[in-house]
Design a protein around this motif. Structure first.
Motif: not given
Length: 350
Positions: A69-77, A177-179
């Motif tokens: 979920g965190l990884a997916l968030s970084q690819g969103q605009n 990973a959260y930090r």
């Protein structure tokens, strides 16, 4: 209340590419939860919010990527938010941005509600779900907060720093990973999912745009919102109770004030529409209790306080009446008991 909550398929922006980067097959994962590539590629399509949550959990498990979920968030605009994103981009200050999100979030995700509040010198952005799952679906929460933090950096700049980030569940990834995402140590097993930061950012100019364009866009969105069925009385009450659960504000008196009507008027409307206020409150309390019991390590005493019960005994009685077992037994069983259906009680709890 067996309403199916929806979300725009654009919420899964970048999903296919991310899955492929981990040598996975997007089509198989989508099919497993009843979704398709056609729905994914049509950004304005409304899809099941529960299916999206299940898709994220399934992807994390199948790909062995706990932080999916965190990884997916970084690819969103911001364009993934559609018209809401356009309005946000036309706001002058961060405060305007947050008020727009709070007002118009239903255009992107009718299943979610983001609340902005100021307490002393701090700002709280808190995420609530109308569909309070009783099983620990953690990936959607991490995706949502990751996207929120990314957008805060987008509007303020990379210099933006949070005072605190809180999640209501236990960690699924290594703490580092959260930090890496939030730049601070995340606090887990908290009462709410929220990002907290200094009030100094509120008046920072984020974008200057033509005022007429902004007014036109607001009118367009107001019309779109009014054309949906997401502003009905029952949903409004649910949204307010989800925010105020556990406090004295989760009362008929306060909810009527928040809706701009007196208590008797609200009671008449509830009776006319056959809406049971105590039943809604019991349903939300029960589902929230199951979430805390399954997804966090909060003690039963703390959970009872968070839900507004006067003591643990009152909480245990109410929970057993709803689900046929005590909170501690339900936590041990972890899903053997059915906590997925709606509460049938007409007014449980004290």
């Amino acid at each position: 209340m067996n309403e199916t909550y929806l979300i725009r398929s654009a919420a899964l922006q970048g999903f296919s590419d991310l899955v492929k980067s981990y040598d996975g097959e997007p089509a198989e994962l989508l099919e497993a939860v009843g979704l398709s590539f056609e729905e994914l590629n049509s950004k304005e399509t409304l899809i099941s919010f529960l299916a999206v949550q299940q898709l994220l959990e399934l992807s994390a498990n199948k790909l062995n990527v706990p932080g999916f979920g965190l990884a997916l968030s970084q690819g969103q605009n911001i364009d993934m938010l559609g018209q809401l994103g356009l309005l946000m981009a036309s706001c002058k200050t961060l405060k305007d941005v947050m008020l727009s999100v709070q007002r118009y979030m239903s255009l992107h995700s009718p299943a979610e509600n983001w609340v902005f509040s100021e307490v002393n010198n701090l700002v709280y952005i808190t995420r609530f779900e109308y569909e309070a799952n009783t099983v620990p679906l953690k990936q959607i929460k991490e995706l949502s907060l990751g996207v929120c933090f990314k957008f805060l950096q987008l509007f303020i700049g990379l210099s933006f720093t949070a005072t605190r980030v809180e999640l209501s569940h236990s960690p699924v990834s290594e703490l580092k990973a959260y930090r890496k995402i939030f730049k601070v140590d995340v606090q887990f097993n908290q009462e709410y999912d929220q990002i907290i930061f200094d009030k100094k950012y509120l008046q920072q100019v984020v974008h200057l745009d033509d005022q007429n364009r902004n007014e036109f866009l607001e009118k367009y969105i107001d019309n779109a919102v009014s054309a949906t069925d997401y502003n009905n009385l029952e949903r409004q009450i649910m949204g307010l109770l989800i925010q105020y659960i556990g406090s004295e504000n989760a009362s008929l008196d306060n909810i009527s004030r928040k809706l701009g009507m007196n208590k008797r008027t609200l009671q008449r409307q509830l009776k006319t529409q056959q809406i049971n206020f105590k039943g809604i409150l019991a349903n939300i309390r029960g589902r929230k209790a199951c979430w805390y019991l399954s997804a966090s390590e909060m003690s039963i005493t703390l959970i009872s306080e968070a839900l507004g019960y006067k003591d643990v005994s009152a909480f245990s009685r109410a929970f057993k009446l709803l689900y046929g077992t005590s909170p501690s037994q339900w936590r041990k069983a972890r899903g053997e008991f059915d906590c997925e259906g709606d509460c049938v009680a007409t007014g449980v709890g004290e």
